[in-house]
Design an enzyme around this catalytic site. Structure first.
Site, short mmCIF file in Angstrom:
data_model
loop_
_atom_site.label_atom_id
_atom_site.label_comp_id
_atom_site.label_asym_id
_atom_site.label_seq_id
_atom_site.Cartn_x
_atom_site.Cartn_y
_atom_site.Cartn_z
N GLY A 186 59.42 -24.20 -36.54
CA GLY A 186 60.28 -23.07 -36.83
C GLY A 186 59.63 -21.74 -36.54
O GLY A 186 59.70 -20.82 -37.36
N SER A 187 59.02 -21.61 -35.35
CA SER A 187 58.35 -20.34 -35.06
C SER A 187 59.37 -19.20 -34.95
O SER A 187 59.08 -18.07 -35.35
CB SER A 187 57.52 -20.44 -33.78
N SER A 188 60.58 -19.49 -34.46
CA SER A 188 61.58 -18.42 -34.32
C SER A 188 62.02 -17.89 -35.68
O SER A 188 62.15 -16.68 -35.89
CB SER A 188 62.84 -18.93 -33.60
N ASP B 229 65.64 -23.01 -42.38
CA ASP B 229 64.31 -22.64 -41.90
C ASP B 229 63.97 -21.22 -42.34
O ASP B 229 62.84 -20.90 -42.71
CB ASP B 229 64.22 -22.79 -40.36
N ALA C 2 60.29 -18.16 -38.48
CA ALA C 2 59.14 -17.52 -39.15
C ALA C 2 58.93 -16.11 -38.61
O ALA C 2 58.69 -15.17 -39.37
CB ALA C 2 57.88 -18.37 -38.97
N GLY D 75 58.12 -27.59 -33.39
CA GLY D 75 59.35 -27.61 -34.16
C GLY D 75 59.11 -27.17 -35.60
O GLY D 75 59.86 -27.52 -36.50
#
Ligand code: MEV
Length: 326
Positions: free
Chosen positions: A115-117, A160, A119, A113
């Site tokens: 925030g890979s999307s 994010d 980033a 969680g």
């Protein structure tokens, strides 16, 4: 448009952790988030053909290729959704000559969680701008990335994205109405992963449903969260941990009231207090992911969390925003 002479560039963007204000921020209230030193790396190389090619071991993408005119159409593998939409949104605003190959690697698992999307979205757009010699203001940059997130998941505040771009610790008002740094010198926090991946959209919907049936009460909670975020900003700047602990405790109470807590999260928070942490709270949507623990004393023994299936993750906060690696 003037094309740059660069043929290749490697960029990276950090993951994030929400400190205060989750959920209320989706409705236009403020929040505070910090960038973490776990990053997503994207290496971009120009192609002659009008193609996008993506490689990412963690997302099981091996030479996933699409013509630029087909982006966003047809079947898109789950792991390529944000990348493909980010490329599509960038080139529809700033057309590029030829195509692009993207090789993606990550310091962290998309499970946490962090925030890979967001980033990866930020890194892709930054890399494309750099590769084509385009100078974007942070706001222009934020708008393309935020549109990408909304195109894919339909909702979210954009915090994010802002944290991945700006880095450090930011005060953010829902939708990007205000974005500014919170000048923190220390963040004595430990991060504990619950071992359970939370689905942000499901939890936003859950809170939305409660807001529809209990409009006045939930609005009052959001207003109070907004007020506590402003107070938390001051406490953070002054390193006033006693005050910050009170505000974390209150924020956690509101998140419980919004129905995004779990039994395991309550247990992990209880264990934190029993081991002399100053405070602990959910970080992010709730339902799993991570909790943050404010602790100015000795590090708490990892075993006490393990007994509750929580894993302390070694990450540094207040990390640098998107940047060129090479
Ligand atoms: C999720 O990390 C935080 C939420 O406030 C959603 C968002 O701000 O986009 C629940």
């Amino acid at each position: 448009m003037k094309e740059s002479k660069l043929k290749k560039v490697k960029v990276s963007a950090p993951g994030k952790l929400m400190l205060f204000g989750e959920h209320a921020v989706v409705y236009g209230y403020p929040c505070i988030a910090t960038a973490v030193d776990q990053r997503i790396y994207v290496e971009l190389a120009k192609l002659r053909e009008s193609l996008m090619i993506v490689n990412s071991e963690s997302e099981e993408l091996d030479n996933y290729a699409k013509d630029l005119t087909e982006l966003g159409k047809g079947e898109v593998p789950k792991g390529a959704r944000f990348v493909e939409m980010a490329v599509k949104n960038y080139i529809s605003k700033y057309p590029i000559k030829g195509g692009v190959e993207l090789n993606i690697t990550a310091d962290f698992s998309s499970q946490f969680g962090f925030g890979s999307s967001s980033a990866v979205t930020v890194a892709v757009v930054y890399g494309l701008a750099r590769l084509s010699g385009k100078k974007l203001s942070n706001k222009e940059f934020f708008d393309i990335c935020f549109k990408t997130v909304l195109d894919i998941q339909g909702k979210g505040s954009g915090y994010d994205i802002a944290t991945a771009i700006w880095g450090k610790t930011v005060y953010f008002v829902g939708g990007g109405k205000k974005i500014r740094y919170v000048p923190v010198s220390k963040l004595p926090m430990e991060i504990c992963y619950t071992g359970r991946k939370a689905d942000t959209v499901t939890l936003i919907d859950k809170v939305g449903k409660l807001k529809n049936s209990q409009k006045e009460l939930v609005n009052d909670i959001f207003v109070s969260i907004g007020k506590l975020v402003d107070k938390a900003c001051q406490a953070l700047i002054k390193n006033d941990w006693t005050r910050l602990a009170e505000l974390m405790q209150i924020n956690e109470g509101y998140l419980e009231a919004l129905g995004v807590g779990t039994k395991q999260i309550s247990n992990l928070i209880s264990v934190s207090y029993e081991n002399k942490a100053l405070a602990a709270k959910i970080s992010g949507a709730g339902g799993g992911d991570c909790i943050i623990i404010l602790n100015t004393g000795k590090k708490l023994p990892k075993e006490v969390y393990l007994k509750q299936k929580g894993v302390i993750i070694d990450v540094k906060t207040n990390a640098e925003g998107v940047r060129i690696e090479s």
